[in-house]
Every structure is written in structure tokens, then in C-alpha cells.
Design a protein around this motif. Structure first.
Motif, PDB file in Angstrom:
ATOM      1  N   LYS A 186     -25.935  79.990  30.747  1.00  0.00           N
ATOM      2  CA  LYS A 186     -24.596  80.124  30.186  1.00  0.00           C
ATOM      3  C   LYS A 186     -23.586  80.642  31.206  1.00  0.00           C
ATOM      4  N   GLY A 187     -23.919  80.480  32.480  1.00  0.00           N
ATOM      5  CA  GLY A 187     -22.972  80.818  33.527  1.00  0.00           C
ATOM      6  C   GLY A 187     -22.969  82.268  33.943  1.00  0.00           C
ATOM      7  N   ASP A 188     -23.899  83.066  33.453  1.00  0.00           N
ATOM      8  CA  ASP A 188     -23.990  84.461  33.883  1.00  0.00           C
ATOM      9  C   ASP A 188     -24.644  84.508  35.259  1.00  0.00           C
ATOM     10  N   ILE A 189     -24.082  85.289  36.162  1.00  0.00           N
ATOM     11  CA  ILE A 189     -24.617  85.391  37.525  1.00  0.00           C
ATOM     12  C   ILE A 189     -25.836  86.310  37.518  1.00  0.00           C
TER      13      ILE A 189
ATOM     14  N   GLY B 175     -20.367 105.887  43.448  1.00  0.00           N
ATOM     15  CA  GLY B 175     -21.701 106.130  42.948  1.00  0.00           C
ATOM     16  C   GLY B 175     -22.021 105.478  41.627  1.00  0.00           C
ATOM     17  N   ASN B 176     -22.907 104.478  41.619  1.00  0.00           N
ATOM     18  CA  ASN B 176     -23.380 103.819  40.403  1.00  0.00           C
ATOM     19  C   ASN B 176     -22.211 103.367  39.534  1.00  0.00           C
ATOM     20  N   ILE B 177     -21.442 102.442  40.054  1.00  0.00           N
ATOM     21  CA  ILE B 177     -20.207 102.041  39.381  1.00  0.00           C
ATOM     22  C   ILE B 177     -20.268 100.584  38.938  1.00  0.00           C
ATOM     23  N   ASN B 178     -19.407 100.243  37.982  1.00  0.00           N
ATOM     24  CA  ASN B 178     -19.195  98.859  37.583  1.00  0.00           C
ATOM     25  C   ASN B 178     -17.692  98.620  37.458  1.00  0.00           C
TER      26      ASN B 178
ATOM     27  N   TYR C 119     -16.490  90.942  33.694  1.00  0.00           N
ATOM     28  CA  TYR C 119     -17.203  92.193  33.952  1.00  0.00           C
ATOM     29  C   TYR C 119     -18.248  92.000  35.053  1.00  0.00           C
ATOM     30  N   SER C 120     -18.396  92.996  35.926  1.00  0.00           N
ATOM     31  CA  SER C 120     -19.426  92.955  36.970  1.00  0.00           C
ATOM     32  C   SER C 120     -20.037  94.333  37.178  1.00  0.00           C
ATOM     33  N   ASN C 121     -21.353  94.321  37.314  1.00  0.00           N
ATOM     34  CA  ASN C 121     -22.080  95.503  37.754  1.00  0.00           C
ATOM     35  C   ASN C 121     -22.706  95.130  39.089  1.00  0.00           C
ATOM     36  N   PHE C 122     -22.016  95.467  40.167  1.00  0.00           N
ATOM     37  CA  PHE C 122     -22.498  95.146  41.509  1.00  0.00           C
ATOM     38  C   PHE C 122     -23.376  96.277  42.030  1.00  0.00           C
ATOM     39  N   ASN C 123     -24.530  95.899  42.555  1.00  0.00           N
ATOM     40  CA  ASN C 123     -25.335  96.834  43.338  1.00  0.00           C
ATOM     41  C   ASN C 123     -25.199  96.408  44.789  1.00  0.00           C
TER      42      ASN C 123
ATOM     43  N   GLU D 224     -26.165  93.048  39.672  1.00  0.00           N
ATOM     44  CA  GLU D 224     -26.995  93.362  38.516  1.00  0.00           C
ATOM     45  C   GLU D 224     -26.547  92.522  37.321  1.00  0.00           C
ATOM     46  N   GLU D 225     -25.250  92.467  37.091  1.00  0.00           N
ATOM     47  CA  GLU D 225     -24.666  91.627  36.035  1.00  0.00           C
ATOM     48  C   GLU D 225     -23.285  91.167  36.488  1.00  0.00           C
ATOM     49  N   SER D 226     -22.918  89.946  36.097  1.00  0.00           N
ATOM     50  CA  SER D 226     -21.565  89.465  36.373  1.00  0.00           C
ATOM     51  C   SER D 226     -21.299  88.283  35.453  1.00  0.00           C
ATOM     52  N   LEU D 227     -20.409  88.483  34.486  1.00  0.00           N
ATOM     53  CA  LEU D 227     -20.150  87.449  33.493  1.00  0.00           C
ATOM     54  C   LEU D 227     -18.854  87.735  32.738  1.00  0.00           C
ATOM     55  N   ALA D 228     -18.434  86.755  31.939  1.00  0.00           N
ATOM     56  CA  ALA D 228     -17.181  86.854  31.199  1.00  0.00           C
ATOM     57  C   ALA D 228     -17.433  87.223  29.741  1.00  0.00           C
ATOM     58  N   CYS D 229     -16.390  87.692  29.101  1.00  0.00           N
ATOM     59  CA  CYS D 229     -16.430  87.921  27.660  1.00  0.00           C
ATOM     60  C   CYS D 229     -15.026  87.778  27.088  1.00  0.00           C
ATOM     61  N   ILE D 230     -14.957  87.575  25.788  1.00  0.00           N
ATOM     62  CA  ILE D 230     -13.675  87.401  25.097  1.00  0.00           C
ATOM     63  C   ILE D 230     -13.581  88.428  23.982  1.00  0.00           C
ATOM     64  N   HIS D 231     -12.456  89.103  23.913  1.00  0.00           N
ATOM     65  CA  HIS D 231     -12.178  89.970  22.777  1.00  0.00           C
ATOM     66  C   HIS D 231     -11.286  89.193  21.822  1.00  0.00           C
ATOM     67  N   THR D 232     -11.771  88.937  20.641  1.00  0.00           N
ATOM     68  CA  THR D 232     -11.053  88.080  19.679  1.00  0.00           C
ATOM     69  C   THR D 232      -9.926  88.815  18.967  1.00  0.00           C
ATOM     70  N   GLY D 233      -9.787  90.092  19.245  1.00  0.00           N
ATOM     71  CA  GLY D 233      -8.879  90.930  18.467  1.00  0.00           C
ATOM     72  C   GLY D 233      -9.646  91.775  17.482  1.00  0.00           C
ATOM     73  N   GLU D 234     -10.896  91.339  17.211  1.00  0.00           N
ATOM     74  CA  GLU D 234     -11.750  92.069  16.279  1.00  0.00           C
ATOM     75  C   GLU D 234     -13.056  92.531  16.934  1.00  0.00           C
TER      76      GLU D 234
END
Length: 674
Positions: free
Chosen positions: A21-24, A190-193, A116-120, A39-49
Motif C-alpha cells: 500500500k505504498g508504505d516505505i 534523540g529518538n525522534i519522528n 509521517y516518518s520515523n527515521f532511524n 522505521e516507518e514512512s507513510l501517509a494518512c488522511i484526517h477526515t475531520g473525524e
């Protein structure tokens, strides 16, 4: 956590692996083996809810490569009517991943788009630093000389540099998106995203586009420069440049035709596509500076369930470079054998595995009893195969370049085979210690290759000595390991003959040629070996059968392997080509060197049977590929899905060998019919 990819893409400095689904999953820079910065890198949508993560099970996805390229298209569909189209490509010259997100909705939508990305960075979460440069709208995370940055068009309007920790969750960028807005903290250590956000306003059936650049560099200044220059170029221009790069590279390939497969629906076109995909995949596993290959992009870096795959094994790489040479790309042999000269150990052998730059990799082969002698035999064999293909000055130069290495390796093999079979070592599966048919076959081929190179180098004494030892090894292997049941024993384990049938015994025929179809008895041995492996190691999956490594294999649930199945089909195709076009005889019982009971068969029928069975193996392997055509190591016996290492370079090399052999069979048949 272990995550297997569905696609890979990249260029000479950058290798990216992604889920369906395109997640790195992986972001390897500047080498294929180090460092993995994500560690993680992908998109998300906030629908308002609520927040919709694009890798959630709520989305249905379709993913494929743009034809004849390493450009990826992913389409996601949500029950709410939201659709996302993702186009992913890596610029051919710069280590920057370019991601275009096109978002549509059947209903009016007022929300946010987040990335969103959580880079190590540097493969560590410790001592990472991150900041948001609001003047240039660039998010950067760095550690020592590794810098990973995110830039976008349009520019993001919100951001958060947070702590990737539950203990101070209120700063965590992942949690910060849940209320639909980001806190805009500009830097942390230190341990950031991190996260970036944009307003998402859609009318019914409207669309919005966001282009996100994720780049890597060795310094902050270089990262800024790369992002600034690329942001000036239209995406259409970069897309076309990238597409042209891959199409032009493929244009150099050995042309295949595979005529006469009309009875197999769509198989011919599927093999054309598979041929191209294997070549494109192997490009991405190769280190262009050193000439080495990762066996597969690393997915188990903590060695949770295996010893990892992000390293170079001589055995795998030797088969890969020869397959690429036969496919029209000789430069891989040139580079790899230079690498072999540099990585050879002081005793003349090669280690279990290496980092791509030639450094010794983590290993359980640190002692004579735990080394893998087949690594050395395979390397010598491959050097000779390549030498035989060369012509003129290039041939002479290659022999001059490798001769000292050949001499040292051959003498190492002599030292380890004084009794006619090798001393105890680890098997190719890295599971058992003992003496093995496959290893003996590789040593035979290595010494025969070295003998030929010595003869060419006018070293007649060495040539005779090495050839004599090779013939001694062959005879000893047949005498001690060939069974009346019609196959070679696996070997000697714990000082006892292990009669377990192991698919690797096919190595006595392909690739190592210890058995020759020109000898009537050995021809029968090959036939019985093929039949027994097909009978005893077949496992029904995906409306066909795959081949297990050996009886009672328990590694990753004992799944059938693509490698072993393609070994079998390669043996079948090679055997079909080796059979003469005249009446010949085949034994009706397992042969020995004392007797052979024969009956006549029509060679054309035998060739047809072998070809059809080989094609069944090929079709099974194709059915076990990812939805994007990447060949894995294994196929899950329960689901029929790709399993474990994805993609596996060894599988890619064997599919090339198989397609080229099938092409020869089909052309020969078409020629005869004319």
C-alpha cells in the motif's frame, strides 16, 4: 519487526523497499546493505473525524510497476469513497525518492493530509537530531554524516518534530496527528519522528495532488542543494527521464523470442515480462561501485528468525553475474571478479558472506569446520565459465588479472580434499556440518575450471594436478554417495551417510557439470535424479507443485522454494537440450557403474516431456511472485503467497537461466519444423 516488501525501486546510491500500500519499509543509502534509515514512512488522511492510515486493512490496493521500469504505481480505495493514487520513482542520478499523491473523494471532504516518518538515520534512533527549516520548508533528520530530508509541493503548512516515545506521547508526531493538527515544534534530539501536514479540501469527485520528495545526502548543504534543484523541475520531466533510463538499460538485453508456446495461454508474454523484471530487479541489488550484490534487501536486521539477507554470498553472486552475462550484461562479471580478488582470504578461500564493500560480514562460518567450501568452488567455476566466453585481448587480460587468485583458491581446495571428498564444513543451506554432495560438486567444478585456466596460462603441471584431483573427487562422490534408489545422498553428517534427498544434488549436473549426459550411465543418473527429486520433494501449492529443499525441512515451516524449483526446471531444460536428435536409450532402473538395464524411447517425446515438466515448474514459480512480479525465496505452502526474502537475487538469476534455456529449446524446435 519483520516486514517483507512488494516492490523495490532505486538508483545507484539509493534502494527503497515498499509494502503493498505504498508504505516505505526500507530506505538504504548510500549502499544496498547500509544504512537503512527508516522505521516507518507513510501517509494518512484526517477526515475531520478520524485518522485513516494508508496501510490499514480498510484500504483495498492495486500495485504494479510502470512497464519496463522501476517506477511504481499504487492505487488505494476506501469504503468511504476516498481514492489515493501514488506514483513513486527514484531519480536516476540523485538519491531522492519522489512520491506523487493524488487524492479524490466521492463526497465533499474537509480535512488534512499528513505525511509521517520515523527515521532511524544511520540505523540508530539514538542521538538523531531533527529540525524544520520554515524558510525553505524542509524537514531534516540527521546523524553524523547521514542527512534525510522531506520537501513538498505545495509546501506543507504544519509540522511536528517529536519524540518517538510513549513515555512523552504528547510530543510524539504519530499521536499528534489524531486531533487533525500539528504542534509545530521546530527541533528536537534523540529518538525522534516527524510529520508534515496540508489542508485537504475536496468537492465531490474533486482531486488534490501532493508531491513529496524524500532525499538523502552526506551533508546538510548537499541535501539542501539537491532538494532545491529537483523542486525546480516539472514532475513530468523527471518521470520521463527516469522511464527513459530504465527502458534504455533494458534495450541492451539478449533478445529472446520463445516461439511455439501457443498451447500455454499468455505464458510467452508473461515470460517476456518476467525476463525484464528479473533484469530490473538485479540492477537494484547490485552495488555499482564494488560489483557485489545483496542476496535480498534486508528485512530481518535483528536476526530474529534467520541470519539476515543484506549481504553478499559468493555462491549467489557467481550465479547472478553469469546469468546477467548470458542476458547481455558482461560488465557485472568484470566488476564482481575484481571484487573477488580483493575479498579473497589469506588461505585462498572466500568467507561465508561479506558486506558489499568487501568487509567480513556477521557470520557463523569463522572456523575451518564451519566455513562453506562451496563458496570457493563456485567462484572458481564462475571465473572459468566467464573466461571461456571472452575473446581476444580481453580474454588474455582477464586471465592475467585472476591468475594469482585462481592459483591460491585451487590450492585451498586441494588442501581440503586430500581424501577425495572435502573435509567437514557447513552445507550451502547453513544448517548442517559434514560432507556434502553439493559441496563436492562445486569443488569438482572449481578445480576443473582452475585446470582449464592453468592450461591456458601454460601451466601444464598444475593443470594436470588439479584435473586429476577433480576426477578423484568425482569418482569418490559417486562411489560413496550415489544410492541404488537413483539419487545422491545428501552427504555424511555425524559420521553417518545421510540418505535424505536434497534438491541441491542437482548441482552435480547444473550448474557444476560433474555428471555429463554424454556418458550413457551418467545420463541415466541425471534422469533418475530428476525423477526422484520431482517425486519426493514436490509439494502441491497454487494448482501446481514446488520443490522443497530436502525431506523434513523445517526452516520457515518447510515451504517449497523458488530456487529449488527453478533448479529442477533448469536441469530439465538443460537435459532436453543435451539429448541428441536420434534414438537413444534410457535405463529403466537406477544405474550403477557395473550395470545398466536399457529400453528405447523416442528422443522427441522425451524432449517434449522434459520441456513440459520444466514449463510447469516455471509457471509455478511465476504464480508465487508478488503482484508486481518480484520472485521471492519461498512460497507459503498454506496461502500460496510469496514468502520470506523478497525479492531474492538467486531466484532472479535462475529465472533468467530458465527463460534463456527455454528460448533455445523453442528456437531449435521451430528450426527443425522448418
Amino acid at each position: 519487526m519483520i516486514k517483507q516488501p512488494n516492490v523495490i525501486l532505486g538508483n545507484d546510491e539509493l534502494l527503497v523497499t515498499m509494502g503493498k500500500k505504498g508504505d516505505i519499509i526500507g530506505f538504504f543509502y548510500p549502499r544496498r546493505d547500509h544504512a537503512q534509515h527508516v522505521e516507518e514512512s507513510l501517509a494518512c488522511i484526517h477526515t475531520g473525524e478520524r485518522l485513516l492510515w494508508t496501510n490499514d486493512n480498510e484500504w483495498n490496493g492495486i500495485q504494479n510497476y510502470v512497464e519496463d521500469t522501476n517506477i511504481v504505481s499504487t492505487k488505494l480505495y476506501h469504503d468511504s469513497g476516498i481514492r489515493i493514487s501514488i506514483l513513486d520513482l527514484v531519480h536516476p542520478d540523485v538519491p531522492v525518492l519522489i512520491r506523487r499523491f493524488k487524492i479524490q473523494s466521492q463526497k465533499k471532504l474537509s480535512g488534512k493530509f499528513f505525511y509521517y516518518s520515523n527515521f532511524n538515520v544511520g540505523e540508530t534512533s539514538k542521538k538523531n537530531s531533527g529540525f524544520c527549516d520554515t524558510d525553505t520548508h524542509l524537514l531534516v533528520q540527521y546523524w553524523q554524516n547521514y542527512h534525510i530530508g522531506i520537501y513538498s509541493q505545495p509546501e506543507f503548512t504544519e509540522w511536528q518534530i517529536g519524540k518517538a516515545m510513549d513515555t512523552i506521547w504528547w510530543t510524539n508526531s504519530k499521536y499528534d496527528m489524531e486531533d487533525g493538527k500539528l504542534q509545530r515544534n521546530k527541533e528536537d534530539i534523540g529518538n525522534i519522528n516527524n510529520a508534515a501536514g496540508w489542508d485537504l479540501e475536496l468537492e465531490a469527485d474533486g482531486a488534490n495532488e501532493f508531491v513529496i520528495l524524500i532525499g538523502a545526502a552526506s551533508s546538510r548543504r548537499l541535501l539542501y542543494k539537491r532538494m532545491q534543484e529537483l523542486s525546480k523541475l516539472p514532475l513530468e520531466h523527471i518521470f520521463e527521464k527516469t522511464r527513459e533510463h530504465w527502458v534504455m538499460w533494458l534495450s541492451r538485453k539478449q533478445v529472446i523470442k520463445i516461439p511455439g508456446l501457443e498451447e500455454y495461454d499468455n505464458l510467452r508474454q508473461e515470460l517476456f515480462n518476467t525476463y525484464n523484471r528479473a533484469l530490473l530487479m538485479l540492477y537494484l541489488l547490485n552495488d555499482r561501485e564494488y560489483g557485489s550484490f545483496v542476496a535480498a534487501p534486508e528485512f530481518d536486521s535483528n536476526f530474529e528468525k534467520c541470519g539476515g539477507y543484506g549481504f553478499c554470498w559468493n555462491r549467489d553472486a557467481a550465479e547472478i553475474v553469469l546469468a546477467l552475462r548470458h542476458s547481455g550484461y558482461p560488465e557485472y562479471c568484470d566488476m564482481f571478479f575484481k571484487w573477488c580478488i580483493q575479498t579473497q582470504l589469506s588461505d585462498g578461500s572466500w568467507f561465508q558472506r561479506y558486506w558489499l564493500n568487501g568487509d567480513i560480514a556477521p557470520s557463523w562460518g569463522n572456523f575451518d569446520y564451519s566455513t562453506q567450501i562451496d563458496e570457493t568452488g563456485s567462484t572458481l567455476y564462475a571465473m572459468d565459465v566467464y573466461y571461456r566466453i571472452l575473446e581476444g585481448l580481453k580474454k588474455a587480460e582477464f586471465l592475467e588479472e585472476v591468475w594469482v587468485s585462481v592459483l591460491r583458491a585451487a590450492e585451498y581446495l586441494m588442501k581440503r580434499t586430500k581424501s577425495g571428498i572435502h573435509e567437514s564444513c557447513m552445507d550451502l543451506w547453513e544448517t548442517y556440518y559434514g560432507i556434502f554432495t553439493y559441496t563436492n560438486a562445486s569443488i569438482y567444478a572449481g578445480l576443473m575450471g582452475a585446470s582449464h585456466l592453468a592450461e591456458e596460462n601454460e601451466e601444464a603441471g598444475m593443470a594436470r594436478r588439479w584435473k586429476k584431483r577433480a576426477e578423484f573427487i568425482k569418482q569418490a562422490t559417486i562411489d560413496r554417495f550415489w544410492l541404488q534408489e537413483g539419487y545422491f545422498a545428501k552427504g555424511v553428517i555425524n559420521e553417518k551417510l545421510d540418505k535424505t534427498i536434497d534438491a541441491s544434488i542437482l548441482g552435480t549436473y547444473v550448474p557444476f557439470g560433474m555428471l555429463s549426459p554424454k556418458d550413457p550411465i551418467e545420463k541415466d543418473m541425471i534422469q533418475f535424479m530428476i525423477d526422484n527429486i520431482q517425486k519426493k520433494l514436490s509439494m502441491s501449492v497454487n494448482h501446481g507443485y514446488g520443490i522443497k529443499r530436502y525431506e523434513n525441512d523445517s526452516y520457515i515451516n518447510g515451504n517449497p522454494w523458488i530456487v529449488t524449483t527453478l533448479w529442477l526446471s533448469e536441469a530439465m531444460f538443460a537435459f532436453a537440450l543435451d539429448l541428441p536428435y536420434e534414438k537413444t536409450s534410457f535405463a529403466s532402473t537406477p544405474p550403477t557403474h557395473e550395470n545398466s538395464y536399457e529400453k528405447e524411447e523416442i528422443p522427441e517425446e522425451k524432449v517434449k516431456t522434459l520441456t513440459n515438466e520444466g514449463i510447469k515448474c516455471l509457471k509455478w514459480a511465476l504464480a508465487g511472485a508478488t503482484s508486481t512480479g518480484l520472485l521471492p525465496e519461498q512460497v507459503d505452502q498454506s496461502t500460496g503467497n510469496p514468502a520470506w526474502a523478497i525479492p531474492l537475487g538467486w531466484s532472479g538469476s535462475l529465472i533468467l537461466n530458465n527463460i534463456l534455456l527455454l528460448d533455445k529449446i523453442c528456437r531449435r524446435k521451430a528450426g527443425n519444423s522448418e
